[in-house]
Design an enzyme around this catalytic site. Structure first.
Site, short mmCIF file in Angstrom:
data_model
loop_
_atom_site.label_atom_id
_atom_site.label_comp_id
_atom_site.label_asym_id
_atom_site.label_seq_id
_atom_site.Cartn_x
_atom_site.Cartn_y
_atom_site.Cartn_z
N ARG A 163 0.84 -1.22 0.00
CA ARG A 163 0.00 0.00 0.00
C ARG A 163 0.86 1.26 0.00
O ARG A 163 0.52 2.26 0.64
CB ARG A 163 -0.94 0.04 1.22
CG ARG A 163 -1.98 -1.06 1.29
CD ARG A 163 -3.04 -0.85 0.20
NE ARG A 163 -4.20 -1.68 0.39
CZ ARG A 163 -4.32 -2.96 0.00
NH1 ARG A 163 -3.31 -3.57 -0.59
NH2 ARG A 163 -5.43 -3.61 0.17
N SER A 234 -10.86 -0.63 2.38
CA SER A 234 -10.12 -0.71 3.66
C SER A 234 -9.80 0.70 4.14
O SER A 234 -9.19 1.47 3.40
CB SER A 234 -8.80 -1.44 3.49
OG SER A 234 -9.00 -2.72 3.00
N GLU A 330 -5.69 4.56 5.44
CA GLU A 330 -5.37 4.35 4.03
C GLU A 330 -5.84 5.53 3.16
O GLU A 330 -5.06 6.05 2.38
CB GLU A 330 -5.99 3.04 3.56
CG GLU A 330 -5.15 2.37 2.51
CD GLU A 330 -5.76 1.08 2.04
OE1 GLU A 330 -6.75 1.13 1.30
OE2 GLU A 330 -5.24 0.02 2.42
N1 EPU Z 1 -11.18 -10.56 9.86
C1 EPU Z 1 -11.82 -10.36 11.06
N2 EPU Z 1 -12.93 -9.54 11.07
C2 EPU Z 1 -13.40 -8.97 9.93
C3 EPU Z 1 -12.75 -9.20 8.70
C4 EPU Z 1 -11.62 -10.02 8.71
O1 EPU Z 1 -11.43 -10.87 12.11
O2 EPU Z 1 -14.39 -8.24 10.04
C5 EPU Z 1 -9.99 -11.42 9.83
C6 EPU Z 1 -10.23 -12.64 8.97
O3 EPU Z 1 -10.69 -13.70 9.73
C7 EPU Z 1 -8.87 -12.92 8.41
C8 EPU Z 1 -8.18 -11.58 8.38
O4 EPU Z 1 -8.93 -10.72 9.20
O5 EPU Z 1 -8.13 -13.74 9.27
C9 EPU Z 1 -7.98 -11.06 6.99
O6 EPU Z 1 -9.22 -10.73 6.38
P1 EPU Z 1 -9.39 -10.56 4.79
O7 EPU Z 1 -8.95 -11.80 4.09
O8 EPU Z 1 -10.78 -10.10 4.57
O9 EPU Z 1 -8.33 -9.47 4.38
P2 EPU Z 1 -7.85 -8.09 5.04
O10 EPU Z 1 -6.45 -8.26 5.48
O11 EPU Z 1 -8.84 -7.61 6.05
C10 EPU Z 1 -6.81 -7.12 2.84
C11 EPU Z 1 -6.87 -5.85 2.03
C12 EPU Z 1 -8.16 -5.80 1.23
C13 EPU Z 1 -8.18 -7.01 0.30
C14 EPU Z 1 -8.09 -8.29 1.16
C15 EPU Z 1 -7.96 -9.53 0.31
C16 EPU Z 1 -5.60 -4.22 3.32
C17 EPU Z 1 -5.63 -3.00 4.15
N3 EPU Z 1 -6.78 -4.70 2.92
O12 EPU Z 1 -7.87 -7.10 3.77
O13 EPU Z 1 -8.13 -4.63 0.44
O14 EPU Z 1 -9.34 -7.03 -0.48
O15 EPU Z 1 -6.90 -8.25 1.98
O16 EPU Z 1 -6.69 -9.59 -0.22
O17 EPU Z 1 -4.52 -4.72 3.00
C18 EPU Z 1 -8.93 -2.40 0.06
O18 EPU Z 1 -7.76 -2.05 0.03
O19 EPU Z 1 -9.87 -1.58 -0.09
C19 EPU Z 1 -9.25 -3.80 0.35
C20 EPU Z 1 -10.49 -4.22 0.50
#
Ligand code: EPU
Length: 334
Positions: A163, A234, A330
């Site tokens: 990012r 995000s 972000e």
């Molecule tokens: N989780 C929670 N609660 C929630 C959502 C997620 O505990 O409400 C936990 C999940 O269980 C999982 C972890 O958090 O263990 C990761 O969740 P997820 O796979 O949804 O990914 P993220 O790390 O929350 C990142 C990116 C997203 C991207 C997803 C998929 C960042 C800041 N965000 O989210 O990017 O779509 O991975 O690769 O890196 C964006 O930038 O707008 C965006 C949506």
């Protein structure tokens, strides 16, 4: 050249905040951008460059000129091994992904349904489901907003990280992105290293089109459509912290998910930290935290940017207090 005055930016920001721009111009070519920058210099107006508006939180009306970059040309140059695609900054990102993947030009399938335009993609090096823009990016065409000079910056010069890019630093903040060059592949070999994606796939190995469809399904199940509920994806970056600190945190939170980042550092899901702190689904008036993904702040209808900024602040303070981790925002707050 017609520059509009007092234009509502409601359709130009994904939170749907009804703020206005003192002056507004949508430029379809480099020549139009150069012309409007000359006008701006002559009249000594502040400048705000806007793409799809999916990463800006407006907390007030904009004084000066809003330049909407709408260069929407798309060209492809193919040979046996490589496909080089050039997208103007105004090309809608998801349409670009869809069009390339379903034309046999592979590489962007994991980045389906990311809101915004191609020009914003290199600014924060968009990434999702195991891929980042920088994996396929060759170079970025830019224009310096003060000198008017154009240049092409190589992938290396853009200094991409998670990012992050040159454009987020003072050395790159004055560049206006005109377009991006990407290298795609005619070979259908998608990346499915992201666990949640791998788990969701029916066929292994899947095709790029199947990955595209699955990523769309995953995103649609968790992330609100900005056309229905205003949001900027995000709101916080996933924090990168020393692995030693993670060991200490894991004693208190044994189920804390941890992703490797570098030898000495680990990445934690901000969504998990916020969720565990009880914020998921929280609502303060017309703004809140999405009920399916704790990383996304939403406008339920009548909210404004100041309320979002206050909510973000409260979440950051709470997360710092609970876990001694600072969450970085972000989107850009204007
Ligand atoms: N989780 C929670 N609660 C929630 C959502 C997620 O505990 O409400 C936990 C999940 O269980 C999982 C972890 O958090 O263990 C990761 O969740 P997820 O796979 O949804 O990914 P993220 O790390 O929350 C990142 C990116 C997203 C991207 C997803 C998929 C960042 C800041 N965000 O989210 O990017 O779509 O991975 O690769 O890196 C964006 O930038 O707008 C965006 C949506």
């Amino acid at each position: 050249m017609h520059i509009s005055e007092n234009v509502s930016l409601r359709e130009h920001n994904s939170f749907g905040f009804d703020i206005s721009a003192e002056y507004f111009f949508s430029a379809k070519s480099l020549a139009e951008i150069q012309e409007v920058l000359q006008w701006r210099q002559k009249h000594n107006k502040p400048l705000l460059v806007l793409g799809g508006g999916s990463n800006t939180v407006f907390t007030r009306n904009v004084t000066g000129l809003v330049l909407h970059v709408a260069i929407d040309e798309l060209t492809t140059d193919e040979n046996e091994n490589d496909i080089n695609v050039h997208a103007g900054a105004g090309v809608n990102w998801h349409q670009l992904v869809k069009q390339t993947v379903f034309s046999g030009q592979y590489g962007l399938e994991n980045l389906a349904l990311i809101p915004g335009n191609a020009g914003a993609a290199p600014i924060q090096n968009i990434g999702a489901y195991g891929k980042e823009l920088c994996d396929n990016l060759i170079s970025v065409d830019v224009l310096h907003r003060e000198t008017g000079e154009t240049a092409t910056l190589s992938n290396k010069e853009c200094d991409f990280g998670y990012r992050h890019s040159l454009f987020k630093t003072p050395a790159g903040a004055d560049f206006i992105v005109l377009g991006i060059h990407m290298r795609l592949s005619p070979q259908d070999k998608p990346v499915i290293t992201y666990q949640a994606l791998q788990n969701a796939m029916q066929n292994t190995p899947p095709t790029a089109c199947e990955v595209f469809d699955q990523v769309c399904r995953l995103r649609q199940s968790k992330l609100p459509d900005p056309k229905v509920i205003g949001n900027a994806g995000s709101f916080f970056k996933n924090p990168v912290i020393p692995c030693q600190q993670v060991d200490a945190l894991r004693k208190e939170y044994p189920d804390l998910p941890v992703y490797p980042h570098s030898e000495a550092e680990c990445k934690l899901p901000a969504a998990w930290l916020i969720d565990r702190a009880g914020w998921k689904g929280h609502r303060s008036g017309d703004v809140g935290v999405h009920s399916q993904q704790a990383l996304v702040l939403v406008n339920h209808g009548g909210g404004n940017g100041q309320q979002i900024a206050i909510l973000a602040d409260e979440i950051q303070k709470d997360v710092t207090q609970r876990y001694q981790i600072h969450l970085e925002r972000e989107p850009t707050i204007y």
